[in-house]
Design a protein around this motif. Structure first.
Motif, PDB file in Angstrom:
ATOM      1  N   LYS A  20      34.763  30.562  45.124  1.00 33.34           N
ATOM      2  CA  LYS A  20      35.072  30.887  43.724  1.00 33.34           C
ATOM      3  C   LYS A  20      35.242  32.388  43.530  1.00 33.34           C
ATOM      4  N   THR A  21      36.190  32.732  42.669  1.00 39.86           N
ATOM      5  CA  THR A  21      36.414  34.128  42.305  1.00 39.86           C
ATOM      6  C   THR A  21      35.885  34.369  40.897  1.00 39.86           C
ATOM      7  N   VAL A  22      35.109  35.423  40.746  1.00 38.72           N
ATOM      8  CA  VAL A  22      34.575  35.808  39.441  1.00 38.72           C
ATOM      9  C   VAL A  22      35.395  36.984  38.925  1.00 38.72           C
ATOM     10  N   THR A  23      35.812  36.928  37.679  1.00 33.65           N
ATOM     11  CA  THR A  23      36.601  38.014  37.089  1.00 33.65           C
ATOM     12  C   THR A  23      35.814  38.663  35.959  1.00 33.65           C
ATOM     13  N   ASP A  24      35.660  39.983  36.026  1.00 30.57           N
ATOM     14  CA  ASP A  24      35.055  40.743  34.932  1.00 30.57           C
ATOM     15  C   ASP A  24      36.132  41.618  34.310  1.00 30.57           C
ATOM     16  N   ASN A  25      36.265  41.553  33.001  1.00 32.68           N
ATOM     17  CA  ASN A  25      37.223  42.402  32.296  1.00 32.68           C
ATOM     18  C   ASN A  25      36.485  43.540  31.617  1.00 32.68           C
ATOM     19  N   ILE A  26      36.822  44.756  32.009  1.00 32.05           N
ATOM     20  CA  ILE A  26      36.173  45.946  31.463  1.00 32.05           C
ATOM     21  C   ILE A  26      37.120  46.615  30.487  1.00 32.05           C
ATOM     22  N   ASN A  27      36.752  46.579  29.206  1.00 28.35           N
ATOM     23  CA  ASN A  27      37.610  47.153  28.168  1.00 28.35           C
ATOM     24  C   ASN A  27      37.322  48.629  27.939  1.00 28.35           C
ATOM     25  N   TYR A  28      38.176  49.250  27.136  1.00 26.29           N
ATOM     26  CA  TYR A  28      38.036  50.642  26.693  1.00 26.29           C
ATOM     27  C   TYR A  28      38.228  51.645  27.828  1.00 26.29           C
ATOM     28  N   VAL A  29      38.962  51.257  28.845  1.00 23.88           N
ATOM     29  CA  VAL A  29      39.225  52.187  29.946  1.00 23.88           C
ATOM     30  C   VAL A  29      40.246  53.224  29.484  1.00 23.88           C
ATOM     31  N   ASN A  30      40.002  54.466  29.824  1.00 20.86           N
ATOM     32  CA  ASN A  30      40.924  55.551  29.468  1.00 20.86           C
ATOM     33  C   ASN A  30      42.250  55.343  30.202  1.00 20.86           C
ATOM     34  N   PRO A  31      43.360  55.173  29.475  1.00 14.74           N
ATOM     35  CA  PRO A  31      44.636  54.924  30.159  1.00 14.74           C
ATOM     36  C   PRO A  31      45.107  56.097  31.001  1.00 14.74           C
ATOM     37  N   ASN A  32      44.503  57.265  30.783  1.00 17.55           N
ATOM     38  CA  ASN A  32      44.975  58.444  31.499  1.00 17.55           C
ATOM     39  C   ASN A  32      44.204  58.738  32.784  1.00 17.55           C
ATOM     40  N   ILE A  33      43.180  57.950  33.088  1.00 17.59           N
ATOM     41  CA  ILE A  33      42.454  58.231  34.332  1.00 17.59           C
ATOM     42  C   ILE A  33      43.308  57.817  35.523  1.00 17.59           C
ATOM     43  N   SER A  34      43.048  58.467  36.643  1.00 19.32           N
ATOM     44  CA  SER A  34      43.816  58.172  37.849  1.00 19.32           C
ATOM     45  C   SER A  34      43.424  56.797  38.381  1.00 19.32           C
ATOM     46  N   ASN A  35      44.278  56.254  39.219  1.00 19.07           N
ATOM     47  CA  ASN A  35      43.939  54.974  39.834  1.00 19.07           C
ATOM     48  C   ASN A  35      42.690  55.092  40.709  1.00 19.07           C
ATOM     49  N   ALA A  36      42.503  56.260  41.324  1.00 18.22           N
ATOM     50  CA  ALA A  36      41.319  56.457  42.171  1.00 18.22           C
ATOM     51  C   ALA A  36      40.044  56.393  41.332  1.00 18.22           C
ATOM     52  N   LYS A  56      42.365  47.856  30.176  1.00 14.75           N
ATOM     53  CA  LYS A  56      41.176  47.236  30.758  1.00 14.75           C
ATOM     54  C   LYS A  56      41.330  47.118  32.266  1.00 14.75           C
ATOM     55  N   LEU A  57      40.187  47.027  32.919  1.00 16.76           N
ATOM     56  CA  LEU A  57      40.170  46.752  34.345  1.00 16.76           C
ATOM     57  C   LEU A  57      39.784  45.302  34.534  1.00 16.76           C
ATOM     58  N   SER A  58      40.538  44.602  35.337  1.00 14.62           N
ATOM     59  CA  SER A  58      40.207  43.228  35.683  1.00 14.62           C
ATOM     60  C   SER A  58      39.676  43.249  37.113  1.00 14.62           C
ATOM     61  N   ILE A  59      38.355  43.071  37.234  1.00 19.03           N
ATOM     62  CA  ILE A  59      37.695  43.190  38.539  1.00 19.03           C
ATOM     63  C   ILE A  59      37.450  41.799  39.099  1.00 19.03           C
ATOM     64  N   LYS A  60      37.981  41.551  40.266  1.00 21.74           N
ATOM     65  CA  LYS A  60      37.801  40.249  40.902  1.00 21.74           C
ATOM     66  C   LYS A  60      36.798  40.361  42.049  1.00 21.74           C
ATOM     67  N   SER A  61      35.867  39.407  42.089  1.00 17.38           N
ATOM     68  CA  SER A  61      34.829  39.392  43.119  1.00 17.38           C
ATOM     69  C   SER A  61      34.653  37.972  43.631  1.00 17.38           C
ATOM     70  N   THR A  62      34.117  37.891  44.835  1.00 13.35           N
ATOM     71  CA  THR A  62      33.756  36.578  45.373  1.00 13.35           C
ATOM     72  C   THR A  62      32.373  36.211  44.860  1.00 13.35           C
ATOM     73  N   SER A  63      32.244  35.020  44.307  1.00  9.83           N
ATOM     74  CA  SER A  63      30.971  34.584  43.728  1.00  9.83           C
ATOM     75  C   SER A  63      29.880  34.535  44.788  1.00  9.83           C
ATOM     76  N   HIS A  64      28.703  35.045  44.437  1.00  8.77           N
ATOM     77  CA  HIS A  64      27.575  34.983  45.368  1.00  8.77           C
ATOM     78  C   HIS A  64      27.094  33.548  45.544  1.00  8.77           C
ATOM     79  N   ALA A  65      27.352  32.709  44.533  1.00 13.90           N
ATOM     80  CA  ALA A  65      26.861  31.331  44.578  1.00 13.90           C
ATOM     81  C   ALA A  65      27.808  30.407  45.328  1.00 13.90           C
ATOM     82  N   ASP A  66      29.097  30.746  45.327  1.00 14.83           N
ATOM     83  CA  ASP A  66      30.090  29.884  45.973  1.00 14.83           C
ATOM     84  C   ASP A  66      31.232  30.772  46.455  1.00 14.83           C
TER      85      ASP A  66
END
Lengths: 80, 187
Positions: free
Chosen positions: B19-35, B6-16
């Motif tokens: 605060k840091t907002v974290t989105d976890n994206i599952n089912y990511v192909n383990p073989n894709i490049s970091n780019a 999974k990718l754990s994406i951290k963002s700065t909250s638009h409301a505050d």
């Protein structure tokens, strides 16, 4: 204390994989202005780069079958 | 056994902005490049109102197995690292020993690993499995819930693998254990 009401939005992305399963990711705080063209671009990118796979059998990603913005209002009632 | 990246994406909250907002994206192909992983994260982030900050790629492997009490005394964990390749993790049970191998990974010499054990019965701090590790520093365990214990360890600088032994106390009552090996890649 009064009732408290909170609102939250999320973008629900439903994917089809070639093993026939549907899998879902949710993203917080989506833009209201998301267009179907943007979802289609994302779909093209994922497919072109094989960026997602099924979790059990590494099934190939087929498409984004549905994208939904969910606007949720939650009321917590003050029950004293 | 199942593997999920999974990718754990951290963002700065638009409301505050504090605060840091974290989105976890599952089912990511383990073989894709970091780019490619980074571009996927940024494309998803662009659909939100939050401001993109960073992405971590996290891989989890689960192995379910029932361990007879007589076989619960010694298991072995081997964590290996290699440089400048895409990460893969295998976790197998052979001859009553758990063999965990991380290979083809890009991470720094002090990358952190978390190894957690989940059981169907309540965890007892006295009978928790103990790790004896080489080439790694080992922090105290923390009990995340009454069914889950997490161990965190770090590579000693310049070490390219961790070899460890997991010991299940004779009087432990675990009937089923799941070992999750989670690696967090930071660049």
């Amino acid at each position: 204390m009064a009732d408290t009401i909170t609102n939250s939005k999320s973008l629900k992305l439903e994917y089809d994989f070639v093993d026939g399963d549907t899998r879902v990711n949710n993203i917080k705080d989506p833009n209201d202005s998301i267009t179907s063209a943007q979802i289609e671009e994302l779909n093209t990118f994922i497919r072109a780069n094989n960026a997602l796979v099924g979790d059990k059998y590494q099934a190939t990603f087929a498409r984004i079958r549905k994208a939904t913005i969910i606007d949720k209002t939650t009321t917590n009632f003050d029950l004293n | 056994m199942s593997t999920n990246t999974k990718l754990s994406i951290k963002s700065t909250s638009h409301a505050d902005e504090k605060k840091t907002v974290t989105d976890n994206i599952n089912y990511v192909n383990p073989n894709i490049s970091n780019a490619t992983a980074l571009e996927l994260a940024q494309r998803l982030s662009a659909l939100t109102m939050n401001s993109y900050k960073s992405t971590e790629k996290i891989e989890t492997t689960e192995l379910d197995s029932i361990i007879p009490k007589a076989q619960r005394t010694v298991s072995q964990v081997v964590l290996r690292k290699a440089i400048n390749q895409t990460p893969t993790i295998t976790l197998t049970l052979e001859n009553n020993k758990y063999i965990c191998t991380i290979s083809k990974a890009e991470y720094t010499s002090n990358a952190a690993f978390a190894l957690s054990i989940t059981t169907t019965g309540n965890l007892n701090p006295i009978t928790l499995p103990k790790f004896e590790l080489e080439n790694a520093t080992y922090a105290d365990y923390c009990i995340a819930s009454n069914l889950n214990v997490q161990y965190k360890m770090n590579f000693i600088e310049d070490a390219d693998f961790i070899t460890g032994t997991v010991k299940f106390p004779e009087d432990s009552t675990y009937q089923e254990l799941t070992i999750n090996l989670e690696i967090t890649l930071t660049e």
